[in-house]
Write a protein that holds these residues in place. Structure first.
Motif, PDB file in Angstrom:
ATOM      1  N   ARG A  83       3.624  56.396  -4.786  1.00  0.00           N
ATOM      2  CA  ARG A  83       2.639  57.212  -4.408  1.00  0.00           C
ATOM      3  C   ARG A  83       3.618  59.153  -4.338  1.00  0.00           C
ATOM      4  O   ARG A  83       3.843  59.276  -4.639  1.00  0.00           O
ATOM      5  CB  ARG A  83       2.809  57.515  -2.422  1.00  0.00           C
ATOM      6  CG  ARG A  83       2.123  55.796  -1.964  1.00  0.00           C
ATOM      7  CD  ARG A  83       0.433  55.778  -2.236  1.00  0.00           C
ATOM      8  NE  ARG A  83       0.025  57.107  -1.367  1.00  0.00           N
ATOM      9  CZ  ARG A  83      -0.145  56.824  -0.715  1.00  0.00           C
ATOM     10  NH1 ARG A  83      -0.359  55.516   0.442  1.00  0.00           N
ATOM     11  NH2 ARG A  83      -1.061  57.168   0.323  1.00  0.00           N
ATOM     12  N   GLU A  84       2.466  59.561  -4.594  1.00  0.00           N
ATOM     13  CA  GLU A  84       2.214  60.841  -4.252  1.00  0.00           C
ATOM     14  C   GLU A  84       3.400  61.864  -3.872  1.00  0.00           C
ATOM     15  O   GLU A  84       2.987  61.631  -2.431  1.00  0.00           O
ATOM     16  CB  GLU A  84       1.211  61.233  -4.854  1.00  0.00           C
ATOM     17  CG  GLU A  84       1.204  63.425  -5.192  1.00  0.00           C
ATOM     18  CD  GLU A  84      -0.444  64.081  -5.654  1.00  0.00           C
ATOM     19  OE1 GLU A  84      -2.038  63.424  -4.866  1.00  0.00           O
ATOM     20  OE2 GLU A  84       0.275  65.386  -5.388  1.00  0.00           O
ATOM     21  N   MET A  85       3.992  62.504  -3.754  1.00  0.00           N
ATOM     22  CA  MET A  85       4.663  62.658  -3.118  1.00  0.00           C
ATOM     23  C   MET A  85       5.650  64.086  -2.864  1.00  0.00           C
ATOM     24  O   MET A  85       6.450  64.200  -4.212  1.00  0.00           O
ATOM     25  CB  MET A  85       5.951  61.582  -2.140  1.00  0.00           C
ATOM     26  CG  MET A  85       5.914  60.555  -1.059  1.00  0.00           C
ATOM     27  SD  MET A  85       7.371  60.235  -1.063  1.00  0.00           S
ATOM     28  CE  MET A  85       7.034  58.594  -0.126  1.00  0.00           C
ATOM     29  N   GLU A  86       6.294  64.975  -2.053  1.00  0.00           N
ATOM     30  CA  GLU A  86       7.138  66.144  -1.873  1.00  0.00           C
ATOM     31  C   GLU A  86       7.861  65.522  -0.618  1.00  0.00           C
ATOM     32  O   GLU A  86       7.709  64.896  -0.197  1.00  0.00           O
ATOM     33  CB  GLU A  86       6.362  67.473  -1.758  1.00  0.00           C
ATOM     34  CG  GLU A  86       5.092  67.589  -1.912  1.00  0.00           C
ATOM     35  CD  GLU A  86       5.430  68.391  -3.387  1.00  0.00           C
ATOM     36  OE1 GLU A  86       7.107  69.240  -3.746  1.00  0.00           O
ATOM     37  OE2 GLU A  86       4.283  68.481  -4.417  1.00  0.00           O
ATOM     38  N   ILE A  87       9.005  65.246  -1.876  1.00  0.00           N
ATOM     39  CA  ILE A  87      10.220  65.524  -1.107  1.00  0.00           C
ATOM     40  C   ILE A  87      11.238  66.243  -0.427  1.00  0.00           C
ATOM     41  O   ILE A  87      11.732  66.825  -1.585  1.00  0.00           O
ATOM     42  CB  ILE A  87      10.676  64.319  -2.050  1.00  0.00           C
ATOM     43  CG1 ILE A  87       9.949  63.344  -1.923  1.00  0.00           C
ATOM     44  CG2 ILE A  87      12.141  64.090  -1.190  1.00  0.00           C
ATOM     45  CD1 ILE A  87      10.618  61.843  -2.944  1.00  0.00           C
ATOM     46  N   TRP A  88      11.826  66.532   0.866  1.00  0.00           N
ATOM     47  CA  TRP A  88      12.243  67.375   0.845  1.00  0.00           C
ATOM     48  C   TRP A  88      13.800  67.345   0.539  1.00  0.00           C
ATOM     49  O   TRP A  88      14.064  66.271   0.331  1.00  0.00           O
ATOM     50  CB  TRP A  88      12.580  67.384   2.803  1.00  0.00           C
ATOM     51  CG  TRP A  88      13.242  68.594   3.625  1.00  0.00           C
ATOM     52  CD1 TRP A  88      14.702  68.616   3.939  1.00  0.00           C
ATOM     53  CD2 TRP A  88      12.919  70.113   3.190  1.00  0.00           C
ATOM     54  NE1 TRP A  88      14.679  69.805   3.914  1.00  0.00           N
ATOM     55  CE2 TRP A  88      14.201  70.155   3.628  1.00  0.00           C
ATOM     56  CE3 TRP A  88      11.275  70.384   3.077  1.00  0.00           C
ATOM     57  CZ2 TRP A  88      13.824  72.382   4.085  1.00  0.00           C
ATOM     58  CZ3 TRP A  88      11.491  72.138   3.615  1.00  0.00           C
ATOM     59  CH2 TRP A  88      12.021  72.904   3.486  1.00  0.00           C
ATOM     60  N   ASP A  89      14.945  68.017  -0.122  1.00  0.00           N
ATOM     61  CA  ASP A  89      15.730  68.062  -0.255  1.00  0.00           C
ATOM     62  C   ASP A  89      17.089  67.986   0.832  1.00  0.00           C
ATOM     63  O   ASP A  89      17.964  68.314   0.742  1.00  0.00           O
ATOM     64  CB  ASP A  89      16.024  69.422  -1.069  1.00  0.00           C
ATOM     65  CG  ASP A  89      17.488  68.803  -2.804  1.00  0.00           C
ATOM     66  OD1 ASP A  89      17.553  67.872  -2.285  1.00  0.00           O
ATOM     67  OD2 ASP A  89      17.876  70.009  -2.566  1.00  0.00           O
ATOM     68  N   GLY A  90      16.895  66.516   1.496  1.00  0.00           N
ATOM     69  CA  GLY A  90      18.049  66.589   3.081  1.00  0.00           C
ATOM     70  C   GLY A  90      18.418  65.179   2.654  1.00  0.00           C
ATOM     71  O   GLY A  90      18.251  65.036   1.678  1.00  0.00           O
ATOM     72  N   ALA A  91      20.142  65.206   3.169  1.00  0.00           N
ATOM     73  CA  ALA A  91      20.671  63.958   2.793  1.00  0.00           C
ATOM     74  C   ALA A  91      21.947  64.306   3.815  1.00  0.00           C
ATOM     75  O   ALA A  91      22.315  64.576   5.007  1.00  0.00           O
ATOM     76  CB  ALA A  91      21.655  64.361   1.613  1.00  0.00           C
ATOM     77  N   CYS A  92      22.727  62.517   4.349  1.00  0.00           N
ATOM     78  CA  CYS A  92      23.284  62.515   4.999  1.00  0.00           C
ATOM     79  C   CYS A  92      24.115  62.396   4.676  1.00  0.00           C
ATOM     80  O   CYS A  92      24.596  62.127   3.348  1.00  0.00           O
ATOM     81  CB  CYS A  92      23.084  60.608   5.856  1.00  0.00           C
ATOM     82  SG  CYS A  92      24.649  60.369   6.335  1.00  0.00           S
ATOM     83  N   HIS A  93      25.494  62.956   5.008  1.00  0.00           N
ATOM     84  CA  HIS A  93      26.741  63.616   4.355  1.00  0.00           C
ATOM     85  C   HIS A  93      27.609  62.520   4.220  1.00  0.00           C
ATOM     86  O   HIS A  93      28.521  62.196   3.087  1.00  0.00           O
ATOM     87  CB  HIS A  93      27.328  64.389   5.213  1.00  0.00           C
ATOM     88  CG  HIS A  93      28.139  64.272   6.293  1.00  0.00           C
ATOM     89  ND1 HIS A  93      27.522  63.471   7.935  1.00  0.00           N
ATOM     90  CD2 HIS A  93      29.292  63.964   6.728  1.00  0.00           C
ATOM     91  CE1 HIS A  93      28.042  62.621   8.448  1.00  0.00           C
ATOM     92  NE2 HIS A  93      29.421  63.262   8.278  1.00  0.00           N
ATOM     93  N   VAL A  94      27.195  61.214   4.861  1.00  0.00           N
ATOM     94  CA  VAL A  94      28.371  59.905   5.024  1.00  0.00           C
ATOM     95  C   VAL A  94      27.584  59.028   3.709  1.00  0.00           C
ATOM     96  O   VAL A  94      28.020  58.785   2.874  1.00  0.00           O
ATOM     97  CB  VAL A  94      27.836  59.009   6.044  1.00  0.00           C
ATOM     98  CG1 VAL A  94      28.785  58.070   5.593  1.00  0.00           C
ATOM     99  CG2 VAL A  94      28.648  59.939   7.217  1.00  0.00           C
ATOM    100  N   HIS A  95      26.119  59.311   3.682  1.00  0.00           N
ATOM    101  CA  HIS A  95      25.322  58.093   2.882  1.00  0.00           C
ATOM    102  C   HIS A  95      25.321  58.622   1.560  1.00  0.00           C
ATOM    103  O   HIS A  95      25.090  57.931   0.284  1.00  0.00           O
ATOM    104  CB  HIS A  95      24.051  57.181   2.793  1.00  0.00           C
ATOM    105  CG  HIS A  95      23.994  56.532   4.530  1.00  0.00           C
ATOM    106  ND1 HIS A  95      24.337  57.088   5.577  1.00  0.00           N
ATOM    107  CD2 HIS A  95      23.823  55.414   4.570  1.00  0.00           C
ATOM    108  CE1 HIS A  95      24.224  56.001   6.460  1.00  0.00           C
ATOM    109  NE2 HIS A  95      24.206  54.593   5.634  1.00  0.00           N
ATOM    110  N   GLU A  96      25.330  59.932   1.704  1.00  0.00           N
ATOM    111  CA  GLU A  96      24.876  60.318  -0.055  1.00  0.00           C
ATOM    112  C   GLU A  96      26.151  59.935  -1.167  1.00  0.00           C
ATOM    113  O   GLU A  96      26.006  60.155  -2.631  1.00  0.00           O
ATOM    114  CB  GLU A  96      24.490  61.729  -0.321  1.00  0.00           C
ATOM    115  CG  GLU A  96      25.367  63.148  -0.003  1.00  0.00           C
ATOM    116  CD  GLU A  96      25.056  64.248  -0.204  1.00  0.00           C
ATOM    117  OE1 GLU A  96      25.559  65.655   1.031  1.00  0.00           O
ATOM    118  OE2 GLU A  96      24.564  64.658  -0.775  1.00  0.00           O
TER     119      GLU A  96
END
Ligand code: 13P
Ligand code: SF4
Length: 314
Positions: free
Chosen positions: A164-177
């Protein structure tokens, strides 16, 4: 100074006396998982919170989870043992930033991960969890552009699967990233015969998904929410698993399949927010009925619709 047995016995006594229900996320400490009425992932916990007949819900998880329960069941008392149990991912976007992003894409549909504050949910069209992100996105008319937030890895994974066409926010979980490609390659080398269960919030999730489609020696890589991992272990013939998510889930997996071997992808994958819930503060929470999580009426009204959509599409 009381010991663990005192707290466990008192928690059970108070829970029964007050007819409370104790909900625990898969990342909670072992002792809390063992005494909870229900242990599960974000979606499962929201579903139980929506259905329970108990008027007192004690949420052993992080703040956005208790907030979601309170939005779905506004007439119930929802407690969390420590109000500071936050989430780095939920904190990666605020209402002002989302309002600005929406104004730049007025035609787009906003899809928010459940790991967000009530204010963010109130500005969203759909909520998702890691177990139904793909299905929810697929249910949105194809011509609609999507603003996906806040997790870039779950976003990239969902975009890769759905196209799909998506704009994605630049966030992350500090544990999983931190569970990125380097860690994944190392662990694959150390446990070549294991099955790999990867949470979509991990830094390596979309590359792992692509590898699993492209290479024969990567066919044993699968992407799952925490509850999806539990279900997969139940149905799989494998004897060994590498688990790429917060380590707390290993307790539940080991209990479920004591004859199998489970290795964390990273020994450092521990969420300090989830671990803020202890036997002692859970005991105080039940004893003093503190700390109540309440969402202002106008925000809760707006946040309920995207949450209901999330609960309907499973
Ligand atoms: P799940 O919905 O898969 O349990 O994930 C919640 C979470 O906070 C992951 O870090
Ligand atoms: Fe939030 Fe990450 Fe902790 Fe999950 S593991 S609650 S996403 S900080």
């Amino acid at each position: 100074m009381h010991n663990d047995n005192f707290f466990i016995n008192e928690i059970i006594r108070l829970r029964d006396q007050k007819k409370a229900v104790i909900l625990a996320h898969n990342y909670q400490i072992a002792e809390i998982q063992d005494l909870a009425d229900f242990v599960g992932d974000s979606l499962g916990l929201s579903q139980v919170a929506a259905k329970t007949e108990s008027n007192l819900i004690v949420f052993c998880g992080v703040h956005f989870m208790a907030e979601t329960a309170s939005i779905i069941s506004p007439d119930k008392k929802v407690l969390i043992p420590d109000l500071d149990a936050g989430c780095s991912l939920a904190s990666s976007i605020n209402a002002e930033q989302l309002a600005q992003w929406k104004s730049e894409h007025p035609e787009a549909v906003v899809v928010s991960y459940v790991n967000t504050s009530a204010e963010i949910k109130a500005l969203s069209d759909y909520c998702i969890t890691s177990s139904n992100a793909v299905k929810v996105v697929e249910s949105i008319p194809k011509e609609k552009k999507i603003l996906f937030l806040p997790d870039k890895f779950l976003g990239l994974y969902t975009q890769t699967v759905t196209g799909r066409e998506m704009e994605i926010w630049d966030g992350a979980c500090h544990v999983h990233e931190k569970i990125g490609e380097n860690i994944f390659d190392d662990v694959k080398h150390t446990h070549p015969n294991a099955e790999f269960l990867i949470h979509p919030e991990c830094g390596c999730s979309s590359s792992c998904m692509l590898k699993s489609q492209m290479y024969d020696d990567c066919k044993n890589i699968r992407i799952y929410s925490t509850e999806g991992m539990i279900n997969r272990v139940n149905e799989s013939d494998s004897d060994e698993f590498v688990i790429a998510t917060e380590k707390g889930i290993l307790h539940r997996l080991q209990k479920l399949a004591p004859e199998k071997k489970f290795y964390p992808a990273s020994e450092e994958a521990e969420c300090e927010y989830m671990k803020m819930i202890t036997l002692e503060n859970l005991y105080n929470c039940l004893l003093n009925e503190e700390f109540e999580v309440k969402v202002p009426h106008d925000i809760a009204e707006k946040a309920r619709l995207p949450i209901q959509r999330m609960l309907e599409i499973v």
